[in-house]
Write a protein that holds these residues in place. Sequence first.
Motif, mmCIF file in Angstrom:
data_model
loop_
_atom_site.group_PDB
_atom_site.id
_atom_site.type_symbol
_atom_site.label_atom_id
_atom_site.label_comp_id
_atom_site.label_asym_id
_atom_site.label_seq_id
_atom_site.Cartn_x
_atom_site.Cartn_y
_atom_site.Cartn_z
ATOM 1 N N LYS A 155 0.817 -1.219 0.000
ATOM 2 C CA LYS A 155 0.000 0.000 0.000
ATOM 3 C C LYS A 155 0.849 1.267 0.000
ATOM 4 O O LYS A 155 0.308 2.362 -0.154
ATOM 5 C CB LYS A 155 -0.936 0.022 1.218
ATOM 6 C CG LYS A 155 -2.014 -1.052 1.164
ATOM 7 C CD LYS A 155 -2.941 -0.945 2.363
ATOM 8 C CE LYS A 155 -4.005 -2.035 2.336
ATOM 9 N NZ LYS A 155 -4.895 -1.938 3.512
ATOM 10 N N THR A 182 3.214 3.950 -1.613
ATOM 11 C CA THR A 182 3.367 4.433 -2.986
ATOM 12 C C THR A 182 4.821 4.816 -3.278
ATOM 13 O O THR A 182 5.641 4.938 -2.352
ATOM 14 C CB THR A 182 2.480 5.669 -3.219
ATOM 15 O OG1 THR A 182 2.971 6.741 -2.397
ATOM 16 C CG2 THR A 182 1.021 5.386 -2.894
ATOM 17 N N ARG A 197 -1.410 3.760 6.440
ATOM 18 C CA ARG A 197 -1.969 2.988 5.323
ATOM 19 C C ARG A 197 -2.654 1.697 5.766
ATOM 20 O O ARG A 197 -3.620 1.266 5.151
ATOM 21 C CB ARG A 197 -0.875 2.627 4.320
ATOM 22 C CG ARG A 197 -0.186 3.798 3.693
ATOM 23 C CD ARG A 197 -0.863 4.209 2.411
ATOM 24 N NE ARG A 197 -0.018 5.164 1.711
ATOM 25 C CZ ARG A 197 -0.349 6.423 1.513
ATOM 26 N NH1 ARG A 197 -1.494 6.868 1.913
ATOM 27 N NH2 ARG A 197 0.485 7.232 0.895
ATOM 28 N N TYR A 198 -2.124 1.074 6.814
ATOM 29 C CA TYR A 198 -2.665 -0.219 7.238
ATOM 30 C C TYR A 198 -3.574 -0.129 8.465
ATOM 31 O O TYR A 198 -4.142 -1.134 8.880
ATOM 32 C CB TYR A 198 -1.524 -1.220 7.487
ATOM 33 C CG TYR A 198 -0.894 -1.667 6.191
ATOM 34 C CD1 TYR A 198 -1.385 -2.770 5.506
ATOM 35 C CD2 TYR A 198 0.152 -0.953 5.628
ATOM 36 C CE1 TYR A 198 -0.831 -3.171 4.301
ATOM 37 C CE2 TYR A 198 0.711 -1.342 4.422
ATOM 38 C CZ TYR A 198 0.213 -2.454 3.767
ATOM 39 O OH TYR A 198 0.761 -2.841 2.568
#
Length: 65
Positions: free
Chosen positions: A23, A25, A46-47
């Motif tokens: 996830k 970038t 992100r997680y």
Amino acid sequence: MNEDTIKGKWKQLTGKIQAKWGKLTNDDMDVAEGNTEYLVGKIQERYGIAREEAEKQVHDFNRGI
């Protein structure tokens, strides 16, 4: 692996990091530039995991490389 070594090998490690944490970038990788605190924060964001868990994951990753 200490943070100075990570910064020195950042370009080589970005592929492995993105393989583990898909996830993240390319922009995240560019901004992080070997800064593990930033990386931990992005993984946490992100997680949706606790900071301690993100730190543990990064620490375990660092030991494995």
